[in-house]
Each structure stands twice: as C-alpha cells, then as structure tokens.
Design a protein around this motif. Structure first.
Motif, PDB file in Angstrom:
ATOM      1  N   PRO A  48       0.755  -1.087  -0.321  1.00 51.54           N
ATOM      2  CA  PRO A  48       0.124  -0.039   0.069  1.00 51.54           C
ATOM      3  C   PRO A  48       1.051   1.480   0.118  1.00 51.54           C
ATOM      4  N   GLY A  49       1.829   1.247   0.569  1.00 48.58           N
ATOM      5  CA  GLY A  49       2.880   2.485   0.880  1.00 48.58           C
ATOM      6  C   GLY A  49       3.232   2.811  -0.628  1.00 48.58           C
ATOM      7  N   VAL A  50       4.144   1.823  -1.277  1.00 46.63           N
ATOM      8  CA  VAL A  50       4.555   2.047  -2.598  1.00 46.63           C
ATOM      9  C   VAL A  50       3.392   2.514  -3.480  1.00 46.63           C
ATOM     10  N   VAL A  51       2.242   1.954  -3.666  1.00 46.66           N
ATOM     11  CA  VAL A  51       1.186   2.219  -4.620  1.00 46.66           C
ATOM     12  C   VAL A  51       0.798   3.556  -4.122  1.00 46.66           C
ATOM     13  N   GLY A  52       0.693   3.877  -2.979  1.00 50.94           N
ATOM     14  CA  GLY A  52       0.216   5.234  -2.552  1.00 50.94           C
ATOM     15  C   GLY A  52       1.099   6.362  -3.100  1.00 50.94           C
ATOM     16  N   LEU A  53       2.344   5.844  -2.854  1.00 47.33           N
ATOM     17  CA  LEU A  53       3.349   7.141  -3.467  1.00 47.33           C
ATOM     18  C   LEU A  53       3.402   7.160  -4.841  1.00 47.33           C
ATOM     19  N   PHE A  54       3.135   6.103  -5.654  1.00 51.10           N
ATOM     20  CA  PHE A  54       3.093   6.205  -6.987  1.00 51.10           C
ATOM     21  C   PHE A  54       1.901   6.974  -7.339  1.00 51.10           C
ATOM     22  N   GLY A  55       0.891   6.563  -6.890  1.00 52.72           N
ATOM     23  CA  GLY A  55      -0.584   7.409  -6.994  1.00 52.72           C
ATOM     24  C   GLY A  55      -0.474   8.827  -6.896  1.00 52.72           C
ATOM     25  N   THR A  56       0.243   9.407  -5.497  1.00 55.75           N
ATOM     26  CA  THR A  56       0.454  10.655  -5.286  1.00 55.75           C
ATOM     27  C   THR A  56       1.002  11.230  -6.452  1.00 55.75           C
ATOM     28  N   ALA A  57       2.442  10.499  -6.861  1.00 56.68           N
ATOM     29  CA  ALA A  57       3.220  11.331  -7.953  1.00 56.68           C
ATOM     30  C   ALA A  57       2.282  11.549  -9.134  1.00 56.68           C
ATOM     31  N   ALA A  58       1.476  10.567  -9.453  1.00 59.82           N
ATOM     32  CA  ALA A  58       0.771  10.507 -10.889  1.00 59.82           C
ATOM     33  C   ALA A  58      -0.219  11.677 -10.497  1.00 59.82           C
ATOM     34  N   LEU A  59      -0.689  12.054  -9.374  1.00 59.58           N
ATOM     35  CA  LEU A  59      -1.712  13.113  -9.249  1.00 59.58           C
ATOM     36  C   LEU A  59      -0.867  14.484  -9.547  1.00 59.58           C
ATOM     37  N   LEU A  60       0.137  14.528  -8.598  1.00 60.26           N
ATOM     38  CA  LEU A  60       1.058  15.783  -8.464  1.00 60.26           C
ATOM     39  C   LEU A  60       1.717  16.417  -9.716  1.00 60.26           C
ATOM     40  N   PHE A  61       2.270  15.574 -10.517  1.00 67.00           N
ATOM     41  CA  PHE A  61       2.819  15.774 -11.600  1.00 67.00           C
ATOM     42  C   PHE A  61       2.185  16.631 -12.655  1.00 67.00           C
ATOM     43  N   PRO A  62       0.812  16.159 -13.094  1.00 70.12           N
ATOM     44  CA  PRO A  62       0.077  16.910 -13.927  1.00 70.12           C
ATOM     45  C   PRO A  62      -0.405  18.213 -13.176  1.00 70.12           C
ATOM     46  N   LEU A  63      -0.777  18.157 -12.165  1.00 61.73           N
ATOM     47  CA  LEU A  63      -1.127  19.396 -11.440  1.00 61.73           C
ATOM     48  C   LEU A  63       0.036  20.600 -11.345  1.00 61.73           C
ATOM     49  N   TRP A  64       1.198  20.046 -11.143  1.00 59.50           N
ATOM     50  CA  TRP A  64       2.318  20.937 -11.186  1.00 59.50           C
ATOM     51  C   TRP A  64       2.571  21.192 -12.691  1.00 59.50           C
ATOM     52  N   THR A  65       2.486  20.489 -13.757  1.00 56.04           N
ATOM     53  CA  THR A  65       2.506  20.911 -14.956  1.00 56.04           C
ATOM     54  C   THR A  65       1.469  22.202 -15.263  1.00 56.04           C
ATOM     55  N   TRP A  66       0.223  21.904 -15.015  1.00 54.22           N
ATOM     56  CA  TRP A  66      -0.844  22.813 -15.133  1.00 54.22           C
ATOM     57  C   TRP A  66      -0.494  24.197 -14.586  1.00 54.22           C
ATOM     58  N   HIS A  67       0.005  24.049 -13.246  1.00 53.84           N
ATOM     59  CA  HIS A  67       0.212  25.246 -12.451  1.00 53.84           C
ATOM     60  C   HIS A  67       1.446  26.130 -13.294  1.00 53.84           C
ATOM     61  N   GLU A  68       2.493  25.393 -13.735  1.00 51.17           N
ATOM     62  CA  GLU A  68       3.554  25.967 -14.410  1.00 51.17           C
ATOM     63  C   GLU A  68       3.217  26.822 -15.642  1.00 51.17           C
ATOM     64  N   LEU A  69       2.293  26.114 -16.393  1.00 49.74           N
ATOM     65  CA  LEU A  69       1.891  26.669 -17.623  1.00 49.74           C
ATOM     66  C   LEU A  69       1.154  28.062 -17.483  1.00 49.74           C
ATOM     67  N   ARG A  70       0.383  28.249 -16.508  1.00 38.65           N
ATOM     68  CA  ARG A  70      -0.303  28.996 -16.136  1.00 38.65           C
ATOM     69  C   ARG A  70       0.023  30.219 -15.136  1.00 38.65           C
ATOM     70  N   THR A  71       1.266  30.205 -14.715  1.00 34.30           N
ATOM     71  CA  THR A  71       2.077  31.115 -13.918  1.00 34.30           C
ATOM     72  C   THR A  71       2.678  31.997 -14.624  1.00 34.30           C
ATOM     73  N   GLU A  72       2.726  33.226 -14.468  1.00 30.04           N
ATOM     74  CA  GLU A  72       3.545  34.197 -14.958  1.00 30.04           C
ATOM     75  C   GLU A  72       4.911  34.197 -15.072  1.00 30.04           C
ATOM     76  N   ARG A  73       5.503  33.890 -13.751  1.00 30.67           N
ATOM     77  CA  ARG A  73       6.909  33.467 -13.522  1.00 30.67           C
ATOM     78  C   ARG A  73       6.962  32.066 -12.695  1.00 30.67           C
TER      79      ARG A  73
END
Length: 504
Positions: A259-284
């Motif tokens: 569960p720990g490893v699967v949960g960490l992979f799931g968290t990464a799969a959620l945060l990477f797209p969220l980070w990409t979305w944020h970076e493309l919409r941030t001025e700097r």
C-alpha cells in the motif's frame, strides 16, 4: 545590437563549439547586459565545487555495509543514508536552480555550501542513526551546486570562456565519483566511516573559501527587484518528486505491491500533472516548461532521463559484480578499495571524450553528437553481456561508460544553453539534472529487481544470469534511446518541410 562573439569560435577556440551554437549563445548573452568581471580562478573554483557535488554526494554508496554494522541497523535501513540525500537533492535542485538565476546567486551558493558543511559535521559526529541520516540529507543539497555553478559561469564569463567552463563542469560528476569511491574504500580499510565524513568537511570548507575569493557579488546587469519565487510550483514539484523517488528507492524493501509504494506512485501521478498545469499558467514559473517546445531542449532532457537510467543500471550492476565473492563462481571478491578503483577507468574515459567532443564539435553540429553516448553504452553493455568473467573486461567496460558520459554530459548542457536566455540558465540546467537523477533511481531500482528475480529462495546472492540480463536489458534500452535521438530531428525536419505545402 550585435555581439563581437556572433561569428562563432575560430578553429583554435578552446570551447570547440560549432558556429551555430556559438552564435545562439552569444546572441542570448548579448541581451543580458554588462557583466561584472570575474575574479581570478573563477572557473577552477566552480569546477572544484562541481567535484564537491560528486565527492560528497557519493560518499554513502560504499559505506552502507559498514554503517549497518556500526549503527546496528539492517542493510535496508542503512540504505536511507543514500535515499535521504537523493530525496533532498531532487527536491532542492529546481529551487536552487531558480534562485541561481537571480542577482544574489553568490549568496545562495555560499549558503548551500554552508548547509552541506554543517550536514557533513553532523554525519561525522553522529552518535545515533537518525543524526547520521539528517546529516546525509543536508549533504544532498550538493546536487544543486552544478546548476548554480553553470549559471554563475554564464553570468560572469565571456561567451567563449562559458562554453569551455560548462564542458569542464559537465564531467565533474563522474570524475568526482572516480575519486570518491577508491578514497572512501581506503579510508574505511585503514580507519572508520566517520573519517570519510570528516574528509567531506574539509573538501566542502575549501569550496566555500574558493567561492568567497573568486565569485563576484551582485550581478550589475540585473535591474530592479527580482520576481517572487514560485513557491507553489516548488511545493508541488517537491511532493511529486519525493513521492516518485521514495516509491522507486523503497520498492524492493517495502514490496512493489505494498500500500505504501502504490500510494506513493498514485500521489506522484496526481501531483505531476497538477504541477504542469500550474507552471503553464503562472507568469513566472519555477521551471519554464514552454522551453521544452524547443527541439534541442526537449531532446537534451529526454536524453538525461534515459541516460541516467541506463548509466546507473550499468554501473550498479558492475559495482555489485566486482564485489561478489569468488565462491559464487563468477564474482571477483574485490574489497571496498579495489571496487572503488574499478570506477577509475570511467573517470579517465570521461576526460578523454570531453576533449574529443570539443574538437569534433568544430566540424559537426553538436546536436548530431547526442546519440553518441547511448550508442557507446549500448556497445559496452553488449560486450559485458557476453564477456564479464575477466577483470580487464569489466575495466574496459567502465572505460567505455566514461567515454559515453563525457560525450553526453558535454552535449546536453551546451544544447540547453544555446536555446534558453541567460536568466533561465540555472532552472533549465537544474531540470536536466533532476531528470538525470530520476532516471538514475529508476535504473538502479530496475537492476535491483532483475537481480532479485535471479536470486534463488534461501540464497543471498543472485545467479550469474541475473547480471547477464541486467547488461542485456541496458543494451536494449540504450539502443532504443539512440534510435529516438537519431530519428527525432529527421521527423521534425520532414514535418517542417511539409507545413508550407499543407497551408497552400
């Protein structure tokens, strides 16, 4: 505004880059304004800081068995002296890269080295395992030093000297490891692991002094107050990288389906797209992801991820093979010192190819040399797949790995610097290094899994075919990466040629 460096380097230019790359870098640098004159010995000081990154960062690799015994913890628990440094390094490097693009880059570099120095002292004086892990975590900040050194060189050196400085900085990682591993082995044989960390204290202290004496202060070309750092992007990227790296590094210990490893992979799969979305919409943004639209930047980063995985996979297998007892029928039974010396040919090879690439780049576009590194590793791994029963064969293999590293690690940052403006140097190089680190973690974990499948129940060591599979798999991966790097420019050129006809 024209620049006196636009025409590119002459044939006797030590930077050794083709005209189009030199022109792109010169045009970008011409917009950066006046430079503060660099102090004498700046390049030597920055290269020494790069060596500090590799020497201090790689200290824990050979110390795990000794630390496990001395601190009375399991091998899996002792592995945290590597994992902690890796996590902190991956999380901190993008932030340090972004901070190094600001006029206070000297202060940031000094503070980083100061924290590394403090971490080294904590590790050397550790009376408990948690204190040792904290010290190693602080040492992980060294991963961000090379992007900062690259940004400093570009800010304070003329374009022709920048190119040669970047070439020298690019191979310090493998050169430093070639020094660190045998030295660590020698220290442990004649003394104890604490002396190795005291060595890191002295090494880092000298780097601090070198920066104080040679790196100029504030950048006079920067006007006004620097923009606010993208802390939201930094937090999202930190969470994504930490989750992914922790899952990869602890998969064998916790179980890939736990569960720990699967949960960490799931968290990464959620945060990477969220980070990409944020970076493309941030001025700097923290990282200029739009720069990946540039073919050279994209290919350099794809190469960093793939090469990181393949290099670490191959070197991890070699390191374990040479330390395997002779009683297995295939190992060499080398001690820490001799096992560390097995990496020396890699350091020599990287220096040789570094200079060869600089000469060759005068006649060949540097982008065409990007597939050379993966191709060399592919040939090397094919050789080791069939021939790894003599020590000279293993040493020959590590020498060829060094040739590949020297070629690729010079080409990647050069392509990036030719494509991004000076104010994005630190963050662009930092992203490339993070991808290399991420690839290395994946490659190391993959080899661990392959060797685990080749270990019979009740046995502690894998069968020989495990190493054969590891070498063969790495060869296939490198062949695919080389093919991608060869075909990508051709595909883009055909698309560009077809675009006018489509519009018409």
């Amino acid at each position: 505004m024209t620049s006196p460096h636009v025409t590119g380097p002459p044939l006797d230019d030590p930077s050794g880059l083709p005209d189009e790359v030199a022109q792109a870098m010169a045009e970008a640098d011409a917009t950066a304004g006046p430079r503060q004159p660099a102090g004498r010995g700046l390049v030597a000081a920055l290269v020494y800081c790069g060596l500090c990154t590799s020497v201090v960062g790689s200290l824990g690799a050979l110390l795990i068995p000794t630390i496990s015994e001395t601190q009375n913890v399991s091998r899996g628990t002792a592995q945290w002296v590597l994992t902690a440094a890796l996590l902190v390094g991956a999380v901190a490097t993008p932030v340090l890269g972004a901070l190094s693009d600001r006029p206070t880059r000297r202060t940031v570099l000094l503070c980083t080295l100061g924290l590394v120095l403090l971490g080294s002292v904590l590790a050397a004086t550790a009376q408990s395992f948690p204190q040792l892990v904290i010290g190693r975590a602080m040492q992980g900040l060294t991963y961000g030093v090379i992007p900062m050194a690259t940004a400093t060189a570009r800010a304070h050196l003329p374009p022709d000297r920048v190119r040669s400085a970047v070439a020298a900085l690019s191979v310090t990682t493998v050169t430093g490891a070639g020094l660190s591993f045998p030295l660590t082995g020698l220290i442990v044989q004649v003394s104890n692991y604490r002396v190795a960390f005291w060595f890191a204290v002295g090494f880092t202290a000298l780097a601090l002094v070198a920066v104080l004496l040679t790196v100029p202060g504030r950048d006079p070309s920067a006007v006004g107050r620097p923009a606010r750092l993208d802390w939201s992007g930094a937090a999202l990227l930190a969470g994504a990288l930490a989750s992914l790296l922790l899952a990869v590094s602890q998969g064998d210990e916790w179980g890939w389906g736990s569960p720990g490893v699967v949960g960490l992979f799931g968290t990464a799969a959620l945060l990477f797209p969220l980070w990409t979305w944020h970076e493309l919409r941030t001025e700097r943004p923290l990282v200029q992801l739009r720069s990946l639209k540039h073919r050279d930047v994209a290919l350099a980063n794809v190469s960093a991820l793939g090469l990181g995985a393949m290099l670490f996979a191959g070197s991890s297998a070699v390191s374990q093979l040479v330390q395997t007892p002779r009683s297995t029928g295939y190992g060499f039974g080398l001690g820490l010192l001799l096992a560390g010396l097995a990496l020396m040919p890699s350091s020599i090879g990287s220096q040789v190819s570094n200079r060869f690439v600089q000469v060759l780049a005068r006649r060949i576009p540097i982008q065409r040399m990007l597939p050379v590194g993966p191709a060399l590793i592919c040939l090397d791994m094919v050789f080791l797949t069939f021939f790894h029963d003599q020590l000279w064969q293993v040493y020959s293999g590590t020498f060829v790995q060094g040739l590949a590293i020297g070629a690729s690690f010079v080409v990647m940052p050069t392509m990036i610097l030719a494509a991004v403006p000076p104010e994005q140097t630190g963050s662009a190089v930092a992203l490339n290094q993070v991808l290399r680190t991420l690839g290395g973690s994946i490659g190391s974990a993959t080899v661990g899994a392959v060797l685990a499948t080749a270990t019979l129940k009740g046995e502690l060591l894998p069968a020989e075919h495990g190493y054969t599979l590891a070498f063969a798999g790495t060869a296939v991966g490198c062949a695919l990466l080389a093919l991608v790097l060869l075909l990508a420019p051709v595909v883009q050129a055909r698309r560009s040629a077809a675009t006018p006809a489509t519009v018409a």
